[in-house]
Design an enzyme around this catalytic site. Structure first.
Site, PDB file in Angstrom:
ATOM      1  CG  LEU A 176      -1.671  -1.335   1.511  1.00  0.00           C
ATOM      2  CD1 LEU A 176      -2.536  -0.958   2.639  1.00  0.00           C
ATOM      3  CD2 LEU A 176      -2.681  -1.681   0.535  1.00  0.00           C
ATOM      4  CB  VAL A 177       2.861   2.587  -2.475  1.00  0.00           C
ATOM      5  CG1 VAL A 177       3.867   3.899  -2.789  1.00  0.00           C
ATOM      6  CG2 VAL A 177       3.767   1.603  -2.204  1.00  0.00           C
ATOM      7  CE  LYS A 257      -3.095   3.825   7.456  1.00  0.00           C
ATOM      8  NZ  LYS A 257      -2.095   3.985   8.570  1.00  0.00           N
ATOM      9  N   GLY A 279       3.746   1.302   5.194  1.00  0.00           N
ATOM     10  CA  GLY A 279       4.616   2.008   5.796  1.00  0.00           C
ATOM     11  C   GLY A 279       4.582   2.473   7.115  1.00  0.00           C
ATOM     12  CD  GLN A 288       1.875   5.352  10.984  1.00  0.00           C
ATOM     13  OE1 GLN A 288       3.252   5.242  11.166  1.00  0.00           O
ATOM     14  NE2 GLN A 288       1.574   5.928   9.696  1.00  0.00           N
ATOM     15  CB  CYS A 444      -6.801  21.954   0.867  1.00  0.00           C
ATOM     16  SG  CYS A 444      -6.881  20.767   1.952  1.00  0.00           S
TER      17      CYS A 444
END
EC number: 2.8.1.4
Length: 484
Positions: A176-177, A257, A279, A288, A444
């Site tokens: 997953l990049v 996620k 990552g 995380q 933004c």
């Protein structure tokens, strides 16, 4: 004759059929790398591979092949006696040794009528005669001679390779990049351990953001010699919209996620991959933490590999700089509609189940509509992406409607003079209210969403732009969490 010496690393400790297969994979990758240099002729010996061709080009290309410990461009001769070696060394190096401290390093393989020390002494004598001075402890110049059978290789340069295992020796992984700094490094590290790595990119922006991300991915896949990797481009807009409608904002980070994991698992199964790679680095951001990771992977029926889990940001950045993705990743615009301003670091099981239910249809839509582009087709695919060339501007035209796309709290703390606020889901209503004949300028946190919105409106015939300068103008305290 000129040659590139290729030294292999871990492969030398393998035995039997395993070693033979790894050598085959490494040679396949080396041949693909050599195509960039017009091809090469390869010879193999125990612990060494020799490549004959455009040495200056080959030394760079072959130093990016997984399984290669180091490479050296060299001069090779066939000799009969030790004086032949000394004469060749004098011919190669006498012109650069005068007034310099030098050392001669000799390595031999096989039976010879002389020792390595005798060769070093003989060569050292001719270089001293040319004006050099021997200094084995702190030399300015190091001259290397490798002797194998009746061949001698002369070189001065040892270029470090990535090491690891040959690509393809450890199965297939879907990475997953995001094309940010971290996830390309994670993918690279698994490639280094022999995995065939395909890449899943979740596109939340417009064409400009997609093009930028694909340039990062292309830089990553420049290391994947020997495998025509797949790049899966998934339009994750449906997930973002469903999440904003059906998930509490404090859970957006976890929800998004988790959706990525779900999308990844389904696509990985279709590709024959046996694991996902991410990552994530423990505790780096709110999504995380251990609690958050436990929530997002609950019930996921596939191994999730996290090569960066124990690294800090500085370590990850150094790796990104080494592999060549850092500069591009650091400039990638971020999509700022899917990160909560006050993210929760945990979720109850029933909340996770509710997230899955709320996002199920959107995830299915994303998976079914994903595009697959092969590594070798990536250049043409990127060239075919044609966003409006003038979509980013440095200042708003007179009379334009300036629209702040950030959350309401950030807008209240700071906004550009005269700007109105609108959430991404409210933009069309705002345009309908104020008039489609006006010029709209969006900004933004860091530009990804404003680029996307402006491009989407242009497709509807509305004059819209993204304001470039606000990427650095928005106060850091107002900025959202940056993804991996």
């Amino acid at each position: 004759m000129e040659v590139v010496i290729i030294r292999v690393g871990e492969l030398t400790v393998k035995r039997g059929l395993t070693r033979a297969e790894m050598e085959r994979l490494l040679l396949r990758a080396a041949r693909e790398a050599a195509e960039e240099c017009g091809g090469a002729r390869f010879e193999k010996e125990p612990g060494r591979i020799y490549a004959y061709g455009d040495v200056n080009c080959l030394k760079k290309a072959l130093s990016k092949v997984f399984g290669v410990k180091s490479v050296s461009p060299a001069r090779v001769i066939t000799y009969q006696k030790i004086t032949d070696i000394a004469l060749e060394a004098a011919d190669l190096w006498s012109g650069i040794v005068a007034g310099k401290r030098f050392a001669v390093r000799v390595h031999r393989v096989g039976e010879h009528a002389f020792t390595s020390r005798e060769v070093a002494a003989e060569v050292g004598a001719v270089l001293v005669a040319a004006g050099g001075r021997v200094d084995l402890e702190d030399p300015e110049l190091e001259f290397y001679i490798e002797i194998r059978g009746n061949r001698a290789y002369f070189y001065t340069e040892v270029i470090e390779g990535p090491g690891g295992l040959p690509l393809g020796s450890e199965g297939k992984v879907l990475a997953l990049v995001s094309a940010g700094i971290d996830s390309p490094v994670a993918a690279w590290m698994l490639m280094r351990r022999g995995a065939h790595v395909d890449v899943l990119y979740c596109n939340l922006g417009g064409t400009i953001t997609l093009r930028h991300a694909l340039e990062v991915i292309k830089r990553l896949l420049a290391w994947s010699y020997g495998y025509n990797a797949r790049v899966i481009i998934a339009d994750c807009g449906p997930v973002a919209r469903a999440m904003r409608r059906g998930v509490r904002e404090e859970l957006w980070n976890i929800a998004f996620k988790r959706a990525l994991y779900r999308i990844g698992v389904e696509i990985a199964k279709r590709l024959g991959a046996i694991a996902l790679a991410t990552g994530e680095s423990l505790g780096q951001v709110s999504s995380q933490t251990l609690q958050a990771l436990a929530a997002v992977e609950a019930g996921i029926d596939m191994p999730i590999l996290r090569p960066l889990i124990g690294m800090d940001k500085d370590e990850i950045v150094k790796h990104a700089q080494k592999i060549g993705t850092y500069e591009l990743s650091a400039k990638l615009p971020e999509y700022c509609a899917v990160f909560s301003r006050r993210p929760r670091k945990w979720a109850l099981r029933e909340e996770v189940e509710a997230i899955d239910l709320a996002l199920y249809d959107a995830i299915t839509e994303v998976v079914n509509n994903a595009k697959i582009v092969r590594k070798r087709e990536l250049d043409e695919f990127i060239k075919a992406l044609t966003p409006p060339h003038d979509i980013e501007i440095d200042s708003a035209p007179e009379g334009a409607v300036i629209v702040d796309l950030r959350d309401e709290e950030s807008y209240k703390k700071w906004h550009l003079p005269g700007a109105v606020r609108a959430g991404v889901d409210d933009v069309l209503a705002l345009v309908d209210k104020l008039g489609r004949d006006k010029t709209y300028v969006f900004y933004c946190y860091s530009g990804g969403l404003s680029l996307d919105v402006a491009e989407s409106l242009r497709k509807l015939g509305i004059k819209a732009y993204s304001l470039r300068r606000t990427r650095n103008a928005v106060p850091p305290s107002s900025q959202g969490e940056r993804g991996n």
